[in-house]
Design an enzyme around this catalytic site. Structure first.
Site, short mmCIF file in Angstrom:
data_model
loop_
_atom_site.label_atom_id
_atom_site.label_comp_id
_atom_site.label_asym_id
_atom_site.label_seq_id
_atom_site.Cartn_x
_atom_site.Cartn_y
_atom_site.Cartn_z
N PHE A 132 0.82 -1.22 0.00
CA PHE A 132 0.00 0.00 0.00
C PHE A 132 0.85 1.26 0.00
O PHE A 132 0.38 2.34 -0.40
CB PHE A 132 -0.96 0.00 1.19
CG PHE A 132 -0.36 0.47 2.49
CD1 PHE A 132 -0.47 1.80 2.88
CD2 PHE A 132 0.29 -0.41 3.34
CE1 PHE A 132 0.08 2.24 4.08
CE2 PHE A 132 0.83 0.01 4.53
CZ PHE A 132 0.73 1.35 4.91
N LYS A 133 2.10 1.17 0.43
CA LYS A 133 2.96 2.34 0.48
C LYS A 133 3.15 2.97 -0.91
O LYS A 133 3.40 4.18 -1.02
CB LYS A 133 4.33 1.98 1.06
CG LYS A 133 4.29 1.30 2.43
CD LYS A 133 3.84 2.24 3.52
CE LYS A 133 3.73 1.55 4.87
NZ LYS A 133 5.00 1.27 5.53
N ASP A 134 3.00 2.17 -1.97
CA ASP A 134 3.13 2.70 -3.32
C ASP A 134 2.07 3.76 -3.63
O ASP A 134 2.30 4.65 -4.45
CB ASP A 134 3.00 1.58 -4.36
CG ASP A 134 4.18 0.63 -4.37
OD1 ASP A 134 5.32 1.09 -4.18
OD2 ASP A 134 3.96 -0.58 -4.55
N THR A 165 7.88 0.56 3.47
CA THR A 165 8.15 1.96 3.15
C THR A 165 9.44 2.10 2.35
O THR A 165 9.52 2.86 1.39
CB THR A 165 8.25 2.81 4.43
OG1 THR A 165 6.97 2.86 5.05
CG2 THR A 165 8.70 4.23 4.11
#
Length: 495
Positions: A132-134, A165
């Site tokens: 999800f960090k993308d 991250t």
């Protein structure tokens, strides 16, 4: 839109308001606090209706322009259009469309014709590093390049990661003009896949540093270097950790997308469950709720490192020592000092920056604070937590394995360990008639060892990741020593 520090005092160097552009490339405020908008922009019902059919890039533009009012709107639109494309978020699984960017999948539904209680998974891991960090980091990379090019400047990013991250930041920044990345990670504490994603990068502007310790040691180093204002200025240090305000804002977007995709009109509410260690992801949900998004509950799901769960149950915030931080099968949440938690506390205590400063000074000196209202407590603000919709729960390794098996057997989906924590806790906080959206953390392939333990088979890998662990790796091993870290940075910045 102006920004203030959570720790601004009468004598504070960051008491005066800042603009979005002036805080974009930095991290901590000069006084050690975190930047927050002086007031939250509000979203009207008319706007929500108008946004329902927007592509993700256009929705991101509509939200970002409310916070970045000093950047020309045409530039914001170009940046979001460049970032949120099917080519960038190309790792959609069977039944998903890459063009949707964050597609929803209903796991459980009671009732008929879409009315009733639903448990929904929001896919956030279709980006280049499968996490999800993308979602935020790809935008941050383009924002950084845009800002640096305007001033013909350069930036040395100094950050810490517990797993995802780091790779998201490095993939977003590799090849970016004027940017170097110095990324700390706890040696031997990430999954082999996560480690390989970072350490296999050979780009000359990427520096991976494995720290002998836990994630909190890495995070402490980042804060210590950031608090040395002369060093920070001389070596042009910035950050991509979730203390960076622009990254949090980018995460706000997918809460709006999830809500709009899961509802048909603005009279409906949804809840979100978020696997959380550093409080950045769910902090974005808090901001979306403060903007007017109809959110019922924000459910904090932790693993065995349950500092946040303890606070939301008791009002006591008690950080753990490195020796008390567990190494778990959901390692990205192996955190005991939630760096974004200060943003919520700032709101909880009525945006009283001097009180916020005093509380987090107590964290540094006494290891925590107590807002339960008891006889020896530091205050009684915990009674207001319910006004913000927060509840919490905890998941263990055994819970993780059981949830991974259940989701695979019942819904034919293989989830990662952190998402399993989220689904386990979400099921404990379902409300009749309210859709519960669980934010996916990563693809299961990043934690194959646990998937193999749970299911007896390997997790499927997207094309291009088949043999990532066998690639040559480049990193340096260092002690958690601030002076040694500064020396290393200085030797590789050329400044």
């Amino acid at each position: 839109m102006q920004y203030v520090s959570t720790r601004a005092t009468r004598a504070s160097a960051s008491r005066n308001p800042e603009t979005f552009s002036s805080i974009l490339l930095g991290g901590l405020a000069p006084d050690g606090g975190l930047f927050m908008p002086a007031e939250y922009p509000r979203v009207s019902g008319e706007e929500l209706n108008a946004w329902r059919k927007l592509p993700y890039a256009e929705l991101a533009y509509e939200i970002l322009r409310k916070f970045a009012t000093d950047i020309p709107e045409a530039d914001i639109k170009a940046l979001t259009a460049k970032t949120y494309t099917a080519d960038v978020y190309r790792n959609a699984r069977a039944g998903e469309s890459a063009a949707d960017i964050t597609p929803l999948r209903t796991l459980e539904e009671e009732g008929s014709q879409g009315v009733g209680t639903k448990l929904v998974l929001q896919a956030l891991s279709n980006g280049p590093t499968l996490a999800f960090k993308d979602m935020a980091m790809q935008l941050l990379g383009n924002l950084f390049e845009y800002a640096l090019a305007k001033n013909e400047d350069e930036l040395n990013i100094f950050g810490a990661t517990s797993g995802d991250t780091g790779s998201a930041a490095e993939y977003a920044m590799r090849g970016k003009r004027g940017v170097r990345v110095f990324m700390l990670s706890p040696a031997g504490k990430m999954s082999p896949f996560q480690t390989a994603q970072m350490f296999s990068l050979q780009d000359p502007n990427i520096f991976n540093i494995a720290v002998e310790g836990v994630f909190d040691d890495c995070q402490d180093l980042v804060k210590a270097v950031s608090n040395d204002l002369s060093f920070k200025a001389r070596h042009k240090i910035g950050t991509v950790n979730s203390i960076n305000w622009a990254r949090v804002v980018a995460q706000v977007v997918y809460y709006f997308r999830g809500y709009l995709a899961a509802t048909t009109d603005n009279s409906q509410k949804v809840s979100f469950t978020v696997p959380s260690g550093n409080f950045g992801n769910i902090c974005a949900g808090h901001i979306a709720r403060m903007m007017g998004l109809p959110i019922d509950k924000l459910v904090v799901a932790t693993n065995e490192n349950d500092v946040l769960d303890e606070f939301f149950r008791t009002g006591v915030y008690r950080v753990r020592k490195s020796s008390e931080t567990y190494h778990t099968s959901s390692p990205s949440m192996d955190i005991s000092k939630a760096s974004n938690f200060e943003r919520f506390i700032y709101d909880l205590v009525g945006r009283d920056s001097e009180r916020t400063h005093a509380l987090f000074r107590k964290v540094e000196t006494h290891g925590g604070f107590d807002l339960s209202g008891g006889p020896d407590a530091d205050g009684d603000e915990f009674k207001r937590v319910g006004e913000y919709g927060f509840v919490s729960g905890k998941s263990t390794h055994a819970d993780r394995l059981e949830t991974i098996r259940m989701v695979a057997d019942d819904y034919g989906i293989v989830i990662d360990t952190h998402t399993a924590d989220g689904i386990k806790v979400a099921r404990e906080h379902m409300t009749p008639g309210v859709t519960m959206i669980v934010l996916e953390t990563a693809l299961a392939a990043k934690f194959n060892e646990t998937i193999l333990d749970a299911l007896g088979t390997d997790a499927e890998r997207p094309a291009g990741f088949e043999d990532i662990e066998s690639l040559p790796q480049k990193f340096v091993l260092m002690r958690p020593n601030v002076d040694e870290m500064k020396t290393f940075i200085a030797a590789h910045t050329g400044l």
